[in-house]
Design a protein around this motif. Structure first.
Motif, PDB file in Angstrom:
ATOM      1  N   TRP A  58     100.773  82.333  71.128  1.00 46.96           N
ATOM      2  CA  TRP A  58     100.526  83.036  72.397  1.00 46.96           C
ATOM      3  C   TRP A  58      99.077  83.504  72.489  1.00 46.96           C
ATOM      4  N   ARG A  59      98.569  83.958  71.374  1.00 39.54           N
ATOM      5  CA  ARG A  59      97.166  84.395  71.380  1.00 39.54           C
ATOM      6  C   ARG A  59      96.239  83.208  71.636  1.00 39.54           C
ATOM      7  N   ALA A  60      96.556  82.076  70.996  1.00 39.73           N
ATOM      8  CA  ALA A  60      95.745  80.877  71.216  1.00 39.73           C
ATOM      9  C   ALA A  60      95.818  80.443  72.675  1.00 39.73           C
ATOM     10  N   ALA A  61      97.026  80.543  73.260  1.00 38.36           N
ATOM     11  CA  ALA A  61      97.192  80.160  74.664  1.00 38.36           C
ATOM     12  C   ALA A  61      96.392  81.087  75.577  1.00 38.36           C
ATOM     13  N   ALA A  62      96.410  82.384  75.247  1.00 36.50           N
ATOM     14  CA  ALA A  62      95.660  83.342  76.055  1.00 36.50           C
ATOM     15  C   ALA A  62      94.162  83.062  75.996  1.00 36.50           C
ATOM     16  N   GLU A  63      93.667  82.763  74.782  1.00 37.20           N
ATOM     17  CA  GLU A  63      92.242  82.473  74.641  1.00 37.20           C
ATOM     18  C   GLU A  63      91.879  81.172  75.352  1.00 37.20           C
ATOM     19  N   LEU A  64      92.808  80.206  75.307  1.00 35.69           N
ATOM     20  CA  LEU A  64      92.571  78.944  76.006  1.00 35.69           C
ATOM     21  C   LEU A  64      92.494  79.171  77.507  1.00 35.69           C
ATOM     22  N   LEU A  65      93.384  80.033  78.012  1.00 34.64           N
ATOM     23  CA  LEU A  65      93.348  80.363  79.442  1.00 34.64           C
ATOM     24  C   LEU A  65      92.034  81.055  79.801  1.00 34.64           C
ATOM     25  N   ARG A  66      91.586  81.985  78.962  1.00 38.21           N
ATOM     26  CA  ARG A  66      90.316  82.658  79.214  1.00 38.21           C
ATOM     27  C   ARG A  66      89.162  81.653  79.244  1.00 38.21           C
ATOM     28  N   ALA A  67      89.178  80.740  78.276  1.00 39.05           N
ATOM     29  CA  ALA A  67      88.115  79.731  78.218  1.00 39.05           C
ATOM     30  C   ALA A  67      88.159  78.827  79.445  1.00 39.05           C
ATOM     31  N   GLY A  68      89.364  78.470  79.874  1.00 41.98           N
ATOM     32  CA  GLY A  68      89.499  77.626  81.057  1.00 41.98           C
ATOM     33  C   GLY A  68      88.996  78.327  82.305  1.00 41.98           C
ATOM     34  N   ILE A  69      89.329  79.610  82.444  1.00 40.99           N
ATOM     35  CA  ILE A  69      88.848  80.388  83.600  1.00 40.99           C
ATOM     36  C   ILE A  69      87.324  80.476  83.568  1.00 40.99           C
ATOM     37  N   ALA A  70      86.758  80.720  82.383  1.00 40.28           N
ATOM     38  CA  ALA A  70      85.302  80.825  82.251  1.00 40.28           C
ATOM     39  C   ALA A  70      84.631  79.497  82.584  1.00 40.28           C
ATOM     40  N   ALA A  71      85.211  78.382  82.063  1.00 35.62           N
ATOM     41  CA  ALA A  71      84.632  77.067  82.335  1.00 35.62           C
ATOM     42  C   ALA A  71      84.711  76.736  83.820  1.00 35.62           C
ATOM     43  N   GLY A  72      85.847  77.061  84.438  1.00 37.32           N
ATOM     44  CA  GLY A  72      85.987  76.816  85.868  1.00 37.32           C
ATOM     45  C   GLY A  72      85.017  77.647  86.683  1.00 37.32           C
ATOM     46  N   ALA A  73      84.873  78.906  86.304  1.00 34.84           N
ATOM     47  CA  ALA A  73      83.940  79.773  87.016  1.00 34.84           C
ATOM     48  C   ALA A  73      82.510  79.300  86.839  1.00 34.84           C
ATOM     49  N   LEU A  74      82.175  78.830  85.635  1.00 33.83           N
ATOM     50  CA  LEU A  74      80.828  78.333  85.375  1.00 33.83           C
ATOM     51  C   LEU A  74      80.551  77.082  86.209  1.00 33.83           C
ATOM     52  N   THR A  75      81.524  76.174  86.238  1.00 33.77           N
ATOM     53  CA  THR A  75      81.359  74.948  87.026  1.00 33.77           C
ATOM     54  C   THR A  75      81.193  75.273  88.506  1.00 33.77           C
ATOM     55  N   LEU A  76      82.058  76.151  88.988  1.00 34.26           N
ATOM     56  CA  LEU A  76      81.991  76.539  90.398  1.00 34.26           C
ATOM     57  C   LEU A  76      80.681  77.262  90.700  1.00 34.26           C
ATOM     58  N   SER A  77      80.236  78.093  89.794  1.00 41.08           N
ATOM     59  CA  SER A  77      79.001  78.847  90.000  1.00 41.08           C
ATOM     60  C   SER A  77      77.785  77.931  90.043  1.00 41.08           C
ATOM     61  N   CYS A  78      77.789  76.894  89.214  1.00 46.26           N
ATOM     62  CA  CYS A  78      76.672  75.940  89.235  1.00 46.26           C
ATOM     63  C   CYS A  78      76.600  75.224  90.580  1.00 46.26           C
ATOM     64  N   ALA A  79      77.755  74.717  91.035  1.00 41.97           N
ATOM     65  CA  ALA A  79      77.772  73.964  92.289  1.00 41.97           C
ATOM     66  C   ALA A  79      77.494  74.857  93.490  1.00 41.97           C
ATOM     67  N   LEU A  80      78.210  75.982  93.571  1.00 42.84           N
ATOM     68  CA  LEU A  80      78.042  76.857  94.723  1.00 42.84           C
ATOM     69  C   LEU A  80      76.743  77.655  94.641  1.00 42.84           C
ATOM     70  N   GLY A  81      76.285  77.948  93.435  1.00 38.03           N
ATOM     71  CA  GLY A  81      74.986  78.606  93.289  1.00 38.03           C
ATOM     72  C   GLY A  81      73.866  77.706  93.781  1.00 38.03           C
ATOM     73  N   TRP A  82      73.978  76.404  93.497  1.00 42.94           N
ATOM     74  CA  TRP A  82      72.989  75.441  93.996  1.00 42.94           C
ATOM     75  C   TRP A  82      72.994  75.420  95.524  1.00 42.94           C
ATOM     76  N   LEU A  83      74.189  75.416  96.119  1.00 42.39           N
ATOM     77  CA  LEU A  83      74.267  75.446  97.579  1.00 42.39           C
ATOM     78  C   LEU A  83      73.723  76.757  98.144  1.00 42.39           C
ATOM     79  N   ALA A  84      74.025  77.869  97.479  1.00 44.30           N
ATOM     80  CA  ALA A  84      73.512  79.157  97.950  1.00 44.30           C
ATOM     81  C   ALA A  84      71.990  79.190  97.930  1.00 44.30           C
ATOM     82  N   LEU A  85      71.397  78.485  96.975  1.00 43.69           N
ATOM     83  CA  LEU A  85      69.944  78.417  96.866  1.00 43.69           C
ATOM     84  C   LEU A  85      69.333  77.478  97.897  1.00 43.69           C
ATOM     85  N   GLU A  86      69.912  76.303  98.072  1.00 42.27           N
ATOM     86  CA  GLU A  86      69.285  75.259  98.888  1.00 42.27           C
ATOM     87  C   GLU A  86      69.707  75.273 100.360  1.00 42.27           C
ATOM     88  N   LEU A  87      70.958  75.613 100.611  1.00 39.47           N
ATOM     89  CA  LEU A  87      71.512  75.476 101.958  1.00 39.47           C
ATOM     90  C   LEU A  87      70.770  76.271 103.026  1.00 39.47           C
TER      91      LEU A  87
END
Length: 730
Positions: free
Chosen positions: A104-133
């Motif tokens: 369960w602890r491993a699953a929780a950490e995996l979920l945290r890592a997945g949320i962080a990776a998703g947020a990072l990916t989204l932030s890169c794409a949307l941050g680029w749009l926020a800068l250029e658009l």
């Protein structure tokens, strides 16, 4: 279409406040105090909605009927607020899941890592749009390489912030917020100045703040959509946080690991931004139109590329106190020598008594191509200009060793107005675009201190080469640009204004100079940068009778056509100069005129190869990178030459000192040093250095000379120039 109204963001704001109040009330009812850090995540949504409502309510939203954009921003803000309010329940649920131990602890950490990776990916794409658009109208036309490069830079920065904030989403949110603010700032700079934000602009934030009140800060839908992108990215970031540490030891280990990871990310980011982007990715910024380059390559890669041009090499062993002593020693040598002669004393007394007006004309692409063996057809050069060498009013005339060819007018301009040779600044740089000119030596500021009114004239866009900002920083009182030549409106806006070669003619700018001189009896310094002779030379827009019809042997048809159109322009300039000088002769006030060319036309290398095949490459370069100058006065200058002057080679950086010395005007210590050093080194450019013997020493690609053969004066002036300019840009 849904109408735009401040009620849309205000309704969303009310929903956010109501939801936050309910959550706080629920927590208090359960005996839990709301965490300030969780409530702080509501700030982006609240600030965005309040700002949006204010923009629309004040009539600053440029698309009055576009309510959909307001809805999009409001929904993005609601999403960000919802994630902020759901943040604590989600994180607590993950803590409970991890508290079960084992898988369960491993699953929780995996979920945290997945949320962080998703947020990072989204932030890169949307941050680029926020800068250029908000500002980049060519965002869909960019070559894929450059958005990829920019996203890589954003990724590196966000990863660095993620670990610096101990794997909390706040770090990434700060990065995205910064990107959004930069995008909005670039929107306004593009709107108000038609230019891009440069690294040197960061050195003049105080000046920018002082003048910022004179603009109307209206925004369009793309600005709000850029903010919407940032809000969605921040919504994802709100859900990112590490698990709680059970012990202080675990907390310390995690903190150390995050610092190491941050250092690794910083190292990768540093490696990327210090890579020569021009060599590695073919990214070159056009300083003539910086905004267009930024649009094509993206803000961050372009900004970094410009920043890579910034450093000015510090002279070896440089010490500021020693440099100041060296400058003073040169100034003392001038005072005891060149400055102590009877002619100089007479000129000084006359200048103090009469304060003559000073007119400096930097004529676009003006040069005497007869230096190429008369073009093989007996060409004698511009007739009137050449005749000035024997005119009674001419104080000095000669060749001018410039550092640019076919373009780069601003670099000759920089050298003249500041007295700083590009040979000491570095190759491939455009100081007007890179450095804070308010910290540079300045001819207009110097003359203003003597009581002169200072005016710059350029009959084209004021944003070309950043002149609008540069002239203000250098201390010009007034700048007359293209708009100031308009005499009417609509089809008649240039009624009565003479055009030649598709641009305001030299004669029209000279008329403007005469108008200024006749408008006041006070001493004036007028700097006129003309436009008529600007490339290209295949426009077929000069009168047929002005074409000389030359067909030099060895030139192809296209170069021959360019040569004909160019010479027609030079002949027109020569006619206008003759008329201008005649008007100055009749003017009932003392005036000194400096007239010089900024560079040769871009096809000059073809002329050198065809007409001087036996000349060495060094001799060809010396000719190609040269123009001409003349100093003339409409009155008898005490101690001056009386016609028949000998030609005298120099560079643009020495011209101001020579002009003021000839006029009897006070010189700065820097200018005195220049006058003394000229006795050993008459001219220095990015192409080479001329010695007093007439010998020419070529410089290598890095702009470094052969120190074994160069006189000590060359190294001394490098040190003094760094004291006056380079050290102030650190």
């Amino acid at each position: 279409m849904l109408e735009s109204t401040p009620l849309i963001p205000l309704a969303a704001l009310a929903a956010v406040v109501a939801a936050a109040a309910l959550v706080v009330r629920r927590d208090l009812a359960r005996g839990r105090r709301p965490r300030p850090a969780d409530l702080a995540w509501l700030a982006p949504a609240v600030v965005a909605l309040v700002a949006c409502a204010a923009v629309v309510g004040l009539g600053l939203f440029e698309r009055e009927g576009d309510g959909l954009t307001l809805v999009a921003l409001s929904l993005a803000a609601l999403l960000e607020a919802a994630c902020a309010l759901l943040r604590r329940p989600l994180l607590d649920a993950l803590e409970r899941l991890g508290g079960r131990g084992g898988r369960w602890r491993a699953a929780a950490e995996l979920l945290r890592a997945g949320i962080a990776a998703g947020a990072l990916t989204l932030s890169c794409a949307l941050g680029w749009l926020a800068l250029e658009l908000p500002w980049n109208g060519r965002i869909l036309d960019m070559e894929p390489l450059y958005p990829s490069l920019e996203v890589a830079m954003i990724l590196g920065a966000l990863v660095l912030l993620y670990f610096l904030f101990q794997r909390r989403g706040a770090g990434m949110a700060v990065g995205v917020g910064a990107l959004s603010l930069v995008g909005i700032a670039q929107f306004f700079v593009a709107r108000f100045k038609d230019a891009a934000i440069m690294p040197n602009d960061l050195l003049a934030l105080g000046t920018a703040a002082e003048v910022s009140g004179g603009y109307v800060y209206s925004v369009d839908h793309l600005v709000l959509l850029g903010v919407s992108c940032a809000l969605v990215a921040m919504a994802a970031c709100a859900l990112v946080a590490p698990s709680r540490c059970a012990t202080r030891e675990q907390l310390g280990v995690n903190a150390l690991g995050n610092v190491i990871a941050a250092l690794a990310a910083a190292s990768c980011l540093w490696g990327l931004v210090t890579t020569d982007l021009g060599e590695a990715f073919g990214l070159q910024v056009s300083y003539w139109d910086s905004l267009q380059s930024y649009e094509g390559h993206g803000f961050l890669p372009s900004f970094v590329r410009v920043a890579q041009d910034l450093p000015i090499d510090r002279p070896e062993g440089y010490d500021e106190r020693d440099a100041a002593d060296l400058e003073r020693a040169y100034a003392d040598e001038y005072d005891d020598g060149l400055g102590s002669t009877l002619p100089r004393a007479a000129a000084e007394a006359q200048f103090e008594r009469e304060l003559p007006s000073i007119v400096c004309v930097m004529d676009e692409t003006f040069s005497d191509l007869s230096i190429y063996d008369g073009l093989g057809v007996g060409y004698q050069g511009p007739e009137f200009y050449r005749s000035l060498v024997s005119d009674a009013g001419t104080l000095s005339q000669g060749s001018l060793a410039v550092s640019v060819l076919g373009g780069g007018t601003c670099n000759t301009e920089f050298e003249f107005l500041t007295g700083v040779p590009l040979a000491y600044v570095g190759n491939g740089k455009y100081p007007f675009m890179l450095y804070d000119m308010s910290e540079a030596p300045s001819l207009p500021a110097q003359l203003a201190e003597l009581g002169y009114a200072t005016t710059a004239i350029h009959p084209n866009s004021p944003t070309n080469w950043n002149r609008q900002s540069v002239y203000d920083a250098l201390g010009f009182d007034e700048f007359l640009s293209f708009e100031d030549f308009k005499t009417g409106t609509g089809d008649e806006e240039f009624a009565g204004v003479d055009f030649y070669h598709g641009a305001v003619s030299d004669g029209a700018t000279f008329d403007k100079v005469l108008e200024l001189l006749r408008s006041s009896d006070e001493p004036q310094f007028i700097f006129d940068v003309t436009m008529q002779n600007h490339s290209g030379y295949l426009q077929s827009n000069v009168p047929l009778e002005d074409l000389p019809g030359y067909e030099p042997e060895g030139l192809d048809a296209e170069t021959t056509a360019e040569l004909g159109e160019y010479l027609a322009c030079i002949t027109a300039s020569d006619r206008d100069l003759a008329a201008f000088v005649e008007e100055l002769r009749q003017l009932d006030r003392p005036v000194i005129l400096l007239y010089f060319g900024d560079h040769q036309p871009g096809f000059s290398p073809e002329l050198a190869d065809a007409l001087m095949p036996d000349a060495s490459e060094q001799d060809k370069l010396r000719l190609i990178y040269s123009t001409t100058y003349t100093i003339w006065a409409n009155y008898d200058v005490a101690g001056g030459a009386v016609g028949g002057v000998e030609t005298d080679s120099t560079g643009p950086a020495q011209l101001a000192a020579m002009l003021l010395d000839a006029a009897g005007a006070p010189l700065t210590d820097y200018q005195k040093a220049q006058m003394v050093a000229r006795e050993d080194v008459p001219a220095a450019s990015l192409i080479g250095t001329e010695l007093a013997t007439g010998a020419w020493i070529a410089l290598d690609d890095d702009g470094e000379g052969d120190d074994i053969r160069l006189p000590q004066a060359y190294a001394d002036m490098r040190t003094i120039s760094y004291l006056e300019f380079g050290s102030k840009q650190e």
